[in-house]
Design a protein around this motif. Sequence first.
Motif, PDB file in Angstrom:
ATOM      1  N   SER A  31      35.793 -24.225  -4.974  1.00 27.59           N
ATOM      2  CA  SER A  31      36.922 -24.798  -5.088  1.00 27.59           C
ATOM      3  C   SER A  31      36.433 -26.265  -3.569  1.00 27.59           C
ATOM      4  CB  SER A  31      38.108 -24.661  -4.883  1.00 27.59           C
ATOM      5  OG  SER A  31      38.401 -23.486  -4.020  1.00 27.59           O
ATOM      6  N   LEU A  32      36.145 -24.876  -3.208  1.00 25.98           N
ATOM      7  CA  LEU A  32      35.557 -25.820  -1.385  1.00 25.98           C
ATOM      8  C   LEU A  32      34.230 -26.126  -0.839  1.00 25.98           C
ATOM      9  CD1 LEU A  32      36.695 -23.375   1.051  1.00 25.98           C
ATOM     10  CD2 LEU A  32      38.252 -25.010  -0.003  1.00 25.98           C
ATOM     11  N   GLY A  33      33.496 -26.095  -2.812  1.00 28.39           N
ATOM     12  CA  GLY A  33      32.294 -27.005  -2.831  1.00 28.39           C
ATOM     13  C   GLY A  33      31.052 -26.732  -2.216  1.00 28.39           C
ATOM     14  N   HIS A  34      31.742 -25.462  -1.620  1.00 24.61           N
ATOM     15  CA  HIS A  34      30.322 -24.294  -1.914  1.00 24.61           C
ATOM     16  C   HIS A  34      29.260 -24.102  -2.558  1.00 24.61           C
ATOM     17  CE1 HIS A  34      31.737 -24.529   2.736  1.00 24.61           C
ATOM     18  NE2 HIS A  34      32.795 -24.030   1.883  1.00 24.61           N
ATOM     19  N   SER A  35      28.252 -23.110  -2.077  1.00 20.88           N
ATOM     20  CA  SER A  35      27.295 -22.978  -3.168  1.00 20.88           C
ATOM     21  C   SER A  35      27.385 -21.917  -2.694  1.00 20.88           C
ATOM     22  CB  SER A  35      25.682 -23.030  -2.986  1.00 20.88           C
ATOM     23  OG  SER A  35      24.507 -22.381  -3.654  1.00 20.88           O
ATOM     24  N   VAL A  36      27.122 -20.666  -3.869  1.00 23.35           N
ATOM     25  CA  VAL A  36      28.034 -19.188  -4.244  1.00 23.35           C
ATOM     26  C   VAL A  36      26.175 -18.207  -4.975  1.00 23.35           C
ATOM     27  CG1 VAL A  36      29.047 -17.350  -5.261  1.00 23.35           C
ATOM     28  CG2 VAL A  36      30.059 -19.411  -4.267  1.00 23.35           C
ATOM     29  N   HIS A  37      25.502 -17.527  -4.324  1.00 27.28           N
ATOM     30  CA  HIS A  37      24.113 -16.782  -4.964  1.00 27.28           C
ATOM     31  C   HIS A  37      25.107 -15.322  -5.137  1.00 27.28           C
ATOM     32  CE1 HIS A  37      20.634 -19.410  -4.754  1.00 27.28           C
ATOM     33  NE2 HIS A  37      22.325 -19.847  -3.376  1.00 27.28           N
ATOM     34  N   LEU A  38      25.342 -14.840  -6.597  1.00 23.81           N
ATOM     35  CA  LEU A  38      26.326 -14.123  -6.912  1.00 23.81           C
ATOM     36  C   LEU A  38      25.517 -13.005  -7.736  1.00 23.81           C
ATOM     37  CD1 LEU A  38      29.124 -12.369  -7.158  1.00 23.81           C
ATOM     38  CD2 LEU A  38      29.095 -13.436  -9.454  1.00 23.81           C
ATOM     39  N   VAL A  39      25.724 -11.377  -7.186  1.00 21.45           N
ATOM     40  CA  VAL A  39      25.460 -10.480  -7.279  1.00 21.45           C
ATOM     41  C   VAL A  39      26.477  -9.125  -8.161  1.00 21.45           C
ATOM     42  CG1 VAL A  39      23.464  -8.123  -6.994  1.00 21.45           C
ATOM     43  CG2 VAL A  39      23.096 -10.460  -6.268  1.00 21.45           C
ATOM     44  N   ILE A  40      26.315  -8.833  -9.291  1.00 19.60           N
ATOM     45  CA  ILE A  40      27.190  -7.871  -9.681  1.00 19.60           C
ATOM     46  C   ILE A  40      26.630  -6.515 -10.285  1.00 19.60           C
ATOM     47  CG2 ILE A  40      28.470  -7.315 -10.930  1.00 19.60           C
ATOM     48  CD1 ILE A  40      29.039 -10.089 -11.905  1.00 19.60           C
ATOM     49  N   SER A  41      26.713  -5.267  -9.511  1.00 19.19           N
ATOM     50  CA  SER A  41      26.289  -3.798  -9.243  1.00 19.19           C
ATOM     51  C   SER A  41      26.452  -3.223 -11.019  1.00 19.19           C
ATOM     52  CB  SER A  41      26.446  -3.065  -9.126  1.00 19.19           C
ATOM     53  OG  SER A  41      27.923  -2.769  -8.678  1.00 19.19           O
ATOM     54  N   GLY A  72      31.256 -27.285  -6.458  1.00 13.72           N
ATOM     55  CA  GLY A  72      30.146 -26.017  -6.148  1.00 13.72           C
ATOM     56  C   GLY A  72      29.744 -25.658  -7.175  1.00 13.72           C
ATOM     57  N   SER A  73      28.266 -24.808  -6.673  1.00 14.10           N
ATOM     58  CA  SER A  73      27.237 -24.219  -7.719  1.00 14.10           C
ATOM     59  C   SER A  73      27.268 -22.739  -7.560  1.00 14.10           C
ATOM     60  CB  SER A  73      25.943 -24.924  -7.399  1.00 14.10           C
ATOM     61  OG  SER A  73      25.675 -24.350  -5.275  1.00 14.10           O
ATOM     62  N   LEU A  74      26.990 -22.059  -8.832  1.00 14.33           N
ATOM     63  CA  LEU A  74      27.014 -20.642  -8.927  1.00 14.33           C
ATOM     64  C   LEU A  74      25.513 -20.609  -9.707  1.00 14.33           C
ATOM     65  CD1 LEU A  74      28.591 -17.503  -8.757  1.00 14.33           C
ATOM     66  CD2 LEU A  74      28.787 -18.498 -11.446  1.00 14.33           C
ATOM     67  N   HIS A  75      24.799 -19.472  -8.817  1.00 16.23           N
ATOM     68  CA  HIS A  75      23.436 -18.924  -8.931  1.00 16.23           C
ATOM     69  C   HIS A  75      23.873 -17.649  -9.344  1.00 16.23           C
ATOM     70  CE1 HIS A  75      22.143 -23.092  -7.289  1.00 16.23           C
ATOM     71  NE2 HIS A  75      23.038 -22.258  -6.496  1.00 16.23           N
ATOM     72  N   TYR A  76      23.810 -16.804 -10.591  1.00 21.16           N
ATOM     73  CA  TYR A  76      23.690 -15.453 -10.424  1.00 21.16           C
ATOM     74  C   TYR A  76      22.262 -14.633 -10.496  1.00 21.16           C
ATOM     75  CZ  TYR A  76      23.580 -11.229 -13.356  1.00 21.16           C
ATOM     76  OH  TYR A  76      24.013 -10.102 -13.567  1.00 21.16           O
ATOM     77  N   HIS A  77      22.616 -13.798  -9.476  1.00 25.27           N
ATOM     78  CA  HIS A  77      21.498 -12.725  -9.465  1.00 25.27           C
ATOM     79  C   HIS A  77      21.609 -11.612 -10.367  1.00 25.27           C
ATOM     80  CE1 HIS A  77      19.672 -15.794  -7.329  1.00 25.27           C
ATOM     81  NE2 HIS A  77      20.318 -15.907  -6.627  1.00 25.27           N
ATOM     82  N   PRO A  78      20.794 -10.942 -11.680  1.00 25.29           N
ATOM     83  CA  PRO A  78      21.162  -9.698 -11.821  1.00 25.29           C
ATOM     84  C   PRO A  78      20.579  -8.567 -10.635  1.00 25.29           C
ATOM     85  CG  PRO A  78      20.047 -10.514 -13.180  1.00 25.29           C
ATOM     86  CD  PRO A  78      19.906 -11.537 -12.378  1.00 25.29           C
ATOM     87  N   ALA A  79      20.718  -7.751 -10.346  1.00 25.21           N
ATOM     88  CA  ALA A  79      21.355  -6.397  -9.507  1.00 25.21           C
ATOM     89  C   ALA A  79      19.941  -6.055  -9.056  1.00 25.21           C
ATOM     90  CB  ALA A  79      21.733  -5.670  -9.159  1.00 25.21           C
ATOM     91  N   ALA A  80      18.700  -5.811 -10.090  1.00 18.42           N
ATOM     92  CA  ALA A  80      17.593  -4.994 -10.199  1.00 18.42           C
ATOM     93  C   ALA A  80      16.290  -6.503 -10.360  1.00 18.42           C
ATOM     94  CB  ALA A  80      17.111  -4.944 -11.417  1.00 18.42           C
ATOM     95  N   ASP A  81      16.789  -7.984  -9.750  1.00 15.43           N
ATOM     96  CA  ASP A  81      15.757  -8.937  -9.591  1.00 15.43           C
ATOM     97  C   ASP A  81      15.842  -8.232  -7.592  1.00 15.43           C
ATOM     98  OD1 ASP A  81      14.133 -10.632  -9.492  1.00 15.43           O
ATOM     99  OD2 ASP A  81      15.626 -12.316  -9.814  1.00 15.43           O
TER     100      ASP A  81
END
Length: 202
Positions: A31-41, A72-81
């Motif tokens: 919401s603040l316009g930041h970019s988030v690189h997300l990892v979920i176990s 903002g923008s969301l980038h999902y990364h699998p935990a195994a990557d």
Amino acid sequence: MTERSPKQFVVGITGASGSIYGVRLIESLLSLGHSVHLVISSAGWRVFKEELGFAVTDREGFLNEQFRGYPGSLHYHPAADIGASIASGSFRTEGMIIMPCSMGTLSAVAHGSSDNLMTRAADVMLKEGRPLVLVPRETPLHAIHLENMLKLSRLGVKIIPAMPAFYFGPTSVDDLINFMVGKVLDSLNIEHTLFRRWGEEA
């Protein structure tokens, strides 16, 4: 507080209880316009199902839909990557938050065991001297938990236990969630209005 220029942050969500904290953190950063690189176990996805009813097969598609519409923008990364961008110190970010952080993940970070993308990304923060914030959610705590947190604190890691306050007069669970997320944002000098600060008018 710093200016609101867009920045890149890494967010990790583990299998500790309190996955709503991670969801609210992502919403706040986006919401603040930041970019988030997300990892979920894997355990984190399990807790999503148990606590929030998020039972999904297309994980990336689900996340894109869940967090659609924010500046903002969301980038999902699998935990195994383990070869993802955030696994390298040459990829510049402003810091990483693991919220909630299980004791298993906290222990792995404390002992430099980077055998998945989340712990590798945390290791990158340590070796590059970038902010790392861990939000443990466990009780009671035994000596190993405490020793691991002390070790990380001495390395400069911010340890912010999921202990919401009551001095600001919360009236809902949302208020308590927002307080914890706000404390994390404070630790990274990110401006927000998630809770009323001590001394501010109600």
